[in-house]
Design a protein around this motif. Structure first.
Motif, PDB file in Angstrom:
ATOM      1  N   ILE A 111       0.847  -1.191   0.000  1.00  0.00           N
ATOM      2  CA  ILE A 111       0.000   0.000   0.000  1.00  0.00           C
ATOM      3  C   ILE A 111       0.885   1.243   0.000  1.00  0.00           C
ATOM      4  N   GLU A 112       0.282   2.378  -0.287  1.00  0.00           N
ATOM      5  CA  GLU A 112       1.006   3.643  -0.249  1.00  0.00           C
ATOM      6  C   GLU A 112       1.373   3.988   1.192  1.00  0.00           C
ATOM      7  N   LYS A 113       2.618   4.459   1.387  1.00  0.00           N
ATOM      8  CA  LYS A 113       3.094   4.735   2.739  1.00  0.00           C
ATOM      9  C   LYS A 113       3.782   6.096   2.825  1.00  0.00           C
ATOM     10  N   GLU A 114       3.636   6.696   4.001  1.00  0.00           N
ATOM     11  CA  GLU A 114       4.362   7.919   4.325  1.00  0.00           C
ATOM     12  C   GLU A 114       5.698   7.545   4.969  1.00  0.00           C
ATOM     13  N   PHE A 115       6.789   8.120   4.461  1.00  0.00           N
ATOM     14  CA  PHE A 115       8.119   7.868   5.011  1.00  0.00           C
ATOM     15  C   PHE A 115       8.723   9.184   5.505  1.00  0.00           C
ATOM     16  N   SER A 116       9.518   9.069   6.554  1.00  0.00           N
ATOM     17  CA  SER A 116      10.239  10.234   7.065  1.00  0.00           C
ATOM     18  C   SER A 116      11.678   9.838   7.373  1.00  0.00           C
ATOM     19  N   ILE A 117      12.549  10.831   7.330  1.00  0.00           N
ATOM     20  CA  ILE A 117      13.979  10.623   7.570  1.00  0.00           C
ATOM     21  C   ILE A 117      14.430  11.529   8.697  1.00  0.00           C
ATOM     22  N   THR A 118      15.096  10.953   9.698  1.00  0.00           N
ATOM     23  CA  THR A 118      15.677  11.715  10.795  1.00  0.00           C
ATOM     24  C   THR A 118      17.114  11.253  11.010  1.00  0.00           C
ATOM     25  N   THR A 119      17.846  12.012  11.815  1.00  0.00           N
ATOM     26  CA  THR A 119      19.233  11.640  12.121  1.00  0.00           C
ATOM     27  C   THR A 119      19.429  11.601  13.634  1.00  0.00           C
ATOM     28  N   GLU A 120      20.282  10.690  14.074  1.00  0.00           N
ATOM     29  CA  GLU A 120      20.644  10.570  15.487  1.00  0.00           C
ATOM     30  C   GLU A 120      22.123  10.231  15.591  1.00  0.00           C
ATOM     31  N   ASP A 121      22.729  10.636  16.691  1.00  0.00           N
ATOM     32  CA  ASP A 121      24.089  10.203  16.980  1.00  0.00           C
ATOM     33  C   ASP A 121      24.059   8.774  17.514  1.00  0.00           C
ATOM     34  N   ILE A 122      25.175   8.089  17.363  1.00  0.00           N
ATOM     35  CA  ILE A 122      25.314   6.738  17.911  1.00  0.00           C
ATOM     36  C   ILE A 122      26.613   6.654  18.697  1.00  0.00           C
ATOM     37  N   THR A 123      26.680   5.658  19.558  1.00  0.00           N
ATOM     38  CA  THR A 123      27.894   5.405  20.328  1.00  0.00           C
ATOM     39  C   THR A 123      28.045   3.909  20.526  1.00  0.00           C
ATOM     40  N   GLY A 124      29.238   3.488  20.960  1.00  0.00           N
ATOM     41  CA  GLY A 124      29.457   2.087  21.267  1.00  0.00           C
ATOM     42  C   GLY A 124      28.927   1.750  22.651  1.00  0.00           C
ATOM     43  N   SER A 125      29.163   0.517  23.086  1.00  0.00           N
ATOM     44  CA  SER A 125      28.634   0.053  24.362  1.00  0.00           C
ATOM     45  C   SER A 125      29.596  -0.950  24.983  1.00  0.00           C
ATOM     46  N   SER A 150      23.636   8.152  12.629  1.00  0.00           N
ATOM     47  CA  SER A 150      22.738   7.255  11.910  1.00  0.00           C
ATOM     48  C   SER A 150      21.664   8.061  11.217  1.00  0.00           C
ATOM     49  N   LEU A 151      21.200   7.552  10.100  1.00  0.00           N
ATOM     50  CA  LEU A 151      20.056   8.104   9.394  1.00  0.00           C
ATOM     51  C   LEU A 151      18.923   7.101   9.530  1.00  0.00           C
ATOM     52  N   LEU A 152      17.810   7.538  10.110  1.00  0.00           N
ATOM     53  CA  LEU A 152      16.692   6.645  10.406  1.00  0.00           C
ATOM     54  C   LEU A 152      15.574   6.852   9.399  1.00  0.00           C
ATOM     55  N   VAL A 153      15.207   5.789   8.716  1.00  0.00           N
ATOM     56  CA  VAL A 153      14.074   5.806   7.793  1.00  0.00           C
ATOM     57  C   VAL A 153      12.914   5.130   8.495  1.00  0.00           C
ATOM     58  N   GLN A 154      11.826   5.881   8.672  1.00  0.00           N
ATOM     59  CA  GLN A 154      10.683   5.294   9.363  1.00  0.00           C
ATOM     60  C   GLN A 154       9.422   5.528   8.546  1.00  0.00           C
ATOM     61  N   THR A 155       8.428   4.697   8.787  1.00  0.00           N
ATOM     62  CA  THR A 155       7.196   4.769   8.017  1.00  0.00           C
ATOM     63  C   THR A 155       5.990   4.777   8.935  1.00  0.00           C
ATOM     64  N   ALA A 156       4.983   5.522   8.512  1.00  0.00           N
ATOM     65  CA  ALA A 156       3.669   5.509   9.149  1.00  0.00           C
ATOM     66  C   ALA A 156       2.656   5.424   8.026  1.00  0.00           C
ATOM     67  N   SER A 157       1.401   5.108   8.344  1.00  0.00           N
ATOM     68  CA  SER A 157       0.410   4.937   7.294  1.00  0.00           C
ATOM     69  C   SER A 157       0.146   6.244   6.570  1.00  0.00           C
ATOM     70  N   ALA A 158       0.048   6.174   5.241  1.00  0.00           N
ATOM     71  CA  ALA A 158      -0.304   7.332   4.428  1.00  0.00           C
ATOM     72  C   ALA A 158      -1.732   7.231   3.928  1.00  0.00           C
ATOM     73  N   ASN A 159      -2.460   6.201   4.341  1.00  0.00           N
ATOM     74  CA  ASN A 159      -3.823   5.990   3.903  1.00  0.00           C
ATOM     75  C   ASN A 159      -4.773   6.379   5.034  1.00  0.00           C
ATOM     76  N   LEU A 160      -5.535   7.448   4.822  1.00  0.00           N
ATOM     77  CA  LEU A 160      -6.397   7.960   5.889  1.00  0.00           C
ATOM     78  C   LEU A 160      -7.450   6.952   6.312  1.00  0.00           C
ATOM     79  N   GLU A 161      -7.973   6.177   5.365  1.00  0.00           N
ATOM     80  CA  GLU A 161      -8.973   5.173   5.703  1.00  0.00           C
ATOM     81  C   GLU A 161      -8.378   4.110   6.604  1.00  0.00           C
TER      82      GLU A 161
END
Length: 344
Positions: free
Chosen positions: A94-108, A166-177
């Motif tokens: 189905i059609e989807k809404e995608f967004s891109i954000t950035t975050e820092d990362i570190t080791g553990s 890191s660059l985070l690609v995330q998705t949420a529904s783009a279909n209002l129904e």
């Protein structure tokens, strides 16, 4: 033109207003064909407005989305930039809404966690503010693959060392129904692309192999395969990529096995456990394994050994039972029959 001259001023004004309304309606209709409301009601552009989009052949309905590559290892000088590309494929059907954000990362120091996403916190080797994209919210249709250029741009005063984000690609529904028919809060899925950026100069590269054990850490096994754990500690300020090999000898000193440990990354100020498996099942006896690991810089090689027993208790019990049965039979015959030596 003659018809317009015959109109009164009021009629001309009405005709002009009608034309404006018609043009505005056409523009809104055209925009609606290339934009889709997001889950929040905000009209979002199609990915094709900014990026190259490829429609894949065949049905692409696997209920997920794919992002790749998953990691970039770059070397960028101060004041310079580098542009790479990632691919985002919508396989949800189905059609989807995608967004891109950035975050820092570190080791553990937790050997079960190679990297930690820091969310809104700034990391000790921050990179998030230096990752750029043309658009960070858009719509991807079903079966579409989007090529997204990403630019990493360092400031002119960047110091030598490592930066990690890191660059985070995330998705949420783009279909209002779909959203309207979902009684609970929407579940957001996201995939991280890691960026390791090294700035040339005087680098503090420090790390070594600190432990070599079997996994689990025990001395006795019933059978193979045997898993080994290589524990590497990075105490520097830049990531390293150690690699190595493991050789296995039996109780007679004969070489009976070899396992290659392909390169793995270790972030600054962290522990990283690398597990490799010796895929041999038929084992019996005492074995000694030696690990030789290149630190990932210079020419230093660390060497550690571990030893273990492989005893199949079921086989041992069967052999013991057979020997016991043979002993009982021999005893039975020696007691029941008397052997007389014939004189010549």
């Amino acid at each position: 033109m003659l018809l317009l001259k015959q109109l009164s001023p009021i009629q001309k004004a009405a005709l002009a207003a009608f034309c404006c309304v018609w043009l505005l309606s056409a523009a809104l209709t055209a925009n609606a064909q290339t934009s889709t409301p997001s889950a929040t009601g905000i009209v979002l552009p199609q990915a094709s407005d900014f990026y190259q989009v490829t429609q894949l052949e065949g049905e692409q309905n696997f209920g997920d989305f794919v992002v790749g590559p998953g990691k970039f290892d770059l070397t960028i000088a101060p004041g310079e930039s580098e542009t790479i590309e990632i691919l985002i494929t919508n396989r949800t059907g189905i059609e989807k809404e995608f967004s891109i954000t950035t975050e820092d990362i570190t080791g553990s120091n937790d050997t079960e966690t190679a990297t930690v996403l820091l969310g809104e916190d700034e990391g000790p080797y921050t990179l998030r503010d230096f990752i750029e994209v043309a658009a960070d919210r858009f719509i991807i249709g079903p079966g579409q693959r989007v090529t997204v250029p990403i630019t990493v741009r360092l400031p002119a005063d960047a110091e030598p060392g490592g930066r990690y984000g890191s660059l985070l690609v995330q998705t949420a529904s783009a279909n209002l129904e779909e959203v309207a028919n979902t009684p609970s809060a929407a579940v957001v899925s996201r995939i991280a692309v890691l960026f390791f950026v090294k700035t040339p100069g005087e680098l503090n590269q420090e790390g070594k192999l600190i432990d070599f054990v079997t996994v689990p850490d025990q001395r006795f096994f019933n059978s193979g395969p045997i898993t080994f754990g290589l524990l590497y500690e990075n105490t520097g300020t830049v990531h390293t990529n150690p690699a190595g090999e493991i050789t296995i000898n039996n109780m007679f000193g004969q070489n009976v096995g070899y396992v290659e440990a392909l390169p793995w990354f270790s972030l600054p100020q962290s522990l990283r456990l690398r597990e490799v498996s010796w895929d041999r099942t038929s084992l019996l006896g005492y074995y000694t394994a030696e690990a030789r690991v290149y630190r990932g810089y210079g020419k230093e090689i660390d060497t550690l050994t571990t030893s273990f027993w492989v005893i199949d208790w079921r086989l041992l019990a069967s052999v013991t039972a057979a020997l016991l049965a043979l002993f009982i039979i021999i005893r039975f015959f020696t007691k029941r029959f008397t052997f007389v030596r014939r004189e010549p």
